[in-house]
Design a protein around this motif. Structure first.
Motif, mmCIF file in Angstrom:
data_model
loop_
_atom_site.group_PDB
_atom_site.id
_atom_site.type_symbol
_atom_site.label_atom_id
_atom_site.label_comp_id
_atom_site.label_asym_id
_atom_site.label_seq_id
_atom_site.Cartn_x
_atom_site.Cartn_y
_atom_site.Cartn_z
ATOM 1 N N VAL A 10 -36.844 -21.475 -34.821
ATOM 2 C CA VAL A 10 -35.935 -21.533 -35.970
ATOM 3 C C VAL A 10 -35.983 -20.201 -36.699
ATOM 4 C CG1 VAL A 10 -35.423 -22.679 -38.171
ATOM 5 C CG2 VAL A 10 -36.342 -24.018 -36.257
ATOM 6 N N CYS A 12 -34.107 -18.809 -40.143
ATOM 7 C CA CYS A 12 -33.195 -18.982 -41.278
ATOM 8 C C CYS A 12 -33.212 -17.713 -42.121
ATOM 9 C CB CYS A 12 -33.622 -20.154 -42.157
ATOM 10 S SG CYS A 12 -33.607 -21.756 -41.321
ATOM 11 N N LEU A 15 -30.290 -18.624 -46.625
ATOM 12 C CA LEU A 15 -29.563 -19.894 -46.705
ATOM 13 C C LEU A 15 -29.318 -20.300 -48.153
ATOM 14 C CD1 LEU A 15 -31.190 -22.257 -44.042
ATOM 15 C CD2 LEU A 15 -29.061 -20.965 -43.859
ATOM 16 N N ASP A 33 -35.385 -17.954 -46.532
ATOM 17 C CA ASP A 33 -35.770 -17.286 -45.286
ATOM 18 C C ASP A 33 -36.946 -18.056 -44.695
ATOM 19 O OD1 ASP A 33 -33.913 -15.231 -45.726
ATOM 20 O OD2 ASP A 33 -35.370 -13.994 -46.799
ATOM 21 N N ILE A 59 -31.381 -27.144 -41.071
ATOM 22 C CA ILE A 59 -32.034 -26.721 -39.836
ATOM 23 C C ILE A 59 -31.647 -27.643 -38.681
ATOM 24 C CG2 ILE A 59 -34.279 -26.595 -38.664
ATOM 25 C CD1 ILE A 59 -35.443 -25.539 -41.300
ATOM 26 N N GLN A 65 -24.732 -25.056 -44.389
ATOM 27 C CA GLN A 65 -25.069 -24.195 -45.503
ATOM 28 C C GLN A 65 -23.797 -23.567 -46.067
ATOM 29 O OE1 GLN A 65 -25.783 -23.549 -42.326
ATOM 30 N NE2 GLN A 65 -25.646 -21.358 -41.844
ATOM 31 N N SER A 69 -27.568 -17.733 -42.559
ATOM 32 C CA SER A 69 -27.520 -18.131 -41.145
ATOM 33 C C SER A 69 -28.739 -18.967 -40.795
ATOM 34 C CB SER A 69 -27.474 -16.892 -40.241
ATOM 35 O OG SER A 69 -28.656 -16.117 -40.396
ATOM 36 N N CYS A 70 -28.542 -19.837 -39.817
ATOM 37 C CA CYS A 70 -29.639 -20.642 -39.286
ATOM 38 C C CYS A 70 -29.469 -20.727 -37.781
ATOM 39 C CB CYS A 70 -29.637 -22.035 -39.909
ATOM 40 S SG CYS A 70 -31.024 -23.058 -39.350
ATOM 41 N N ASP A 76 -26.667 -19.792 -33.265
ATOM 42 C CA ASP A 76 -26.227 -19.952 -34.644
ATOM 43 C C ASP A 76 -25.373 -21.218 -34.725
ATOM 44 O OD1 ASP A 76 -25.173 -19.850 -37.170
ATOM 45 O OD2 ASP A 76 -24.611 -17.739 -37.086
#
Length: 242
Positions: A10, A12, A15, A33, A59, A65, A69-70, A76
Motif C-alpha cells: 500500500v 498512500c 489522501l 501518507d 485503502i 478519496q 493517491s492510493c 492506482d
C-alpha cells in the motif's frame, strides 16, 4: 517483516476526504501518507473520529478519496472503473468488518465460500476451500451452523476465514477484538498473526485495544485526519492478551 527496500503493498500519498459541504463539512482525512509493506502487521491507532475507518475504507477501495493517491500492488485504484475496482478488490483484498457482516440465512460454510463464488470459482471447489479455512480457525464441526447459532468470538473466526479464503495479498481488519474478552482477543490475534501474515501478505488492523499492540510490527498513530507518527513495535513476538 520484509526488508525496508521491499516494494510496498500500500502506498498512500496526500489522501484527503471530506464528508458533507459548507458549514457542515467534516474533514476526515487531511493529507495522509502511509506505506504498508508485504509481510507486515501494521496497526492504525488513534481517538474515535480521527479518520481511521475512513482511511482503511479508501485503502480497500470502498470509498473514494477527494485528493491524493492510493496504490495497491502498484495499481492506482482511482484509475479503475467501478467494475474493475470491484474485481480488483475481490481478488487482492480481504476485509474483516467490525460487525462481521455475515449473511444470516447462509451457513458459515456458505458465508466463507462467498468471495470464491464471486471470483468465479465453481461451487464444489469453493465449498472445499471454505471447509479447509474453517478447519484452520477451529470451526470444522460447525460448518452447517448459521451465524446466529455462534458466539461473537466464533463469528469473528468465520469472518477471518472468509477474509482469507481467496488468498488476498492485503487483509484489513476493523476492531477485530473490540467485543471480545482478553482470552478470546488473544486467540483471534494469534490466529491473525499465524494465518494472515505469511507468504508476504500484509495486514492492517484498526484498533483501540492496547492489549493487542505487541502483535504489531509497526503502529501508525493517527489524529485529526493525519498520521502523526509511525513507530516500530519491539515487544516480544509471542505476546499474551490474557
Amino acid at each position: 517483516m520484509e526488508p525496508l527496500d521491499t516494494p510496498s503493498v500500500v502506498v498512500c500519498r496526500g489522501l484527503t476526504k471530506t464528508y458533507g459541504a459548507g458549514d457542515t463539512a467534516t474533514k476526515a482525512l487531511r493529507g495522509v501518507d502511509l506505506d504498508v509493506r508485504p509481510g507486515e502487521l501494521l496497526m492504525l491507532v488513534g481517538p474515535s473520529g480521527c479518520g481511521k475507518t475512513t482511511l482503511i475504507s479508501v485503502i480497500a477501495g470502498i470509498l473514494d478519496q477527494d485528493r491524493g493517491s492510493c496504490a495497491l500492488f502498484g495499481q492506482d485504484l482511482a484509475r479503475l472503473s467501478h467494475r474493475e475496482r470491484v474485481r480488483f478488490r475481490g481478488r487482492h483484498i480481504g476485509f474483516v468488518f467490525q460487525s462481521f457482516n455475515l449473511v444470516p440465512c447462509l451457513t458459515i460454510l456458505e458465508n466463507v465460500a462467498v468471495p470464491l463464488l464471486i471470483n468465479g470459482v465453481k461451487r464444489a471447489e469453493a465449498l472445499r476451500r471454505a471447509k479447509r479455512h474453517l478447519d484452520q480457525v477451529g470451526l470444522l464441526d460447525r460448518v452447517s451452523a448459521t451465524p446466529t447459532q455462534l458466539s461473537g468470538g466464533q463469528q469473528q473466526r468465520v469472518a477471518i476465514a472468509r477474509a482469507l479464503v481467496h488468498d488476498p495479498g492485503l487483509v484489513v481488519c476493523d476492531e477485530p477484538t473490540s467485543a471480545l474478552d482478553h482470552g478470546a482477543g488473544a486467540k483471534i490475534m494469534d490466529m491473525l498473526k499465524s494465518l494472515a501474515v505469511k507468504n508476504n501478505r500484509a495486514l492492517v488492523i484498526v484498533t483501540h485495544d492496547p492489549r493487542i499492540f505487541p502483535y504489531a510490527d509497526r503502529i501508525a498513530h493517527m489524529d485529526d485526519g493525519v498520521i502523526q507518527e509511525t513507530s516500530l513495535q519491539t515487544v516480544s513476538d509471542t505476546p499474551s492478551c490474557a
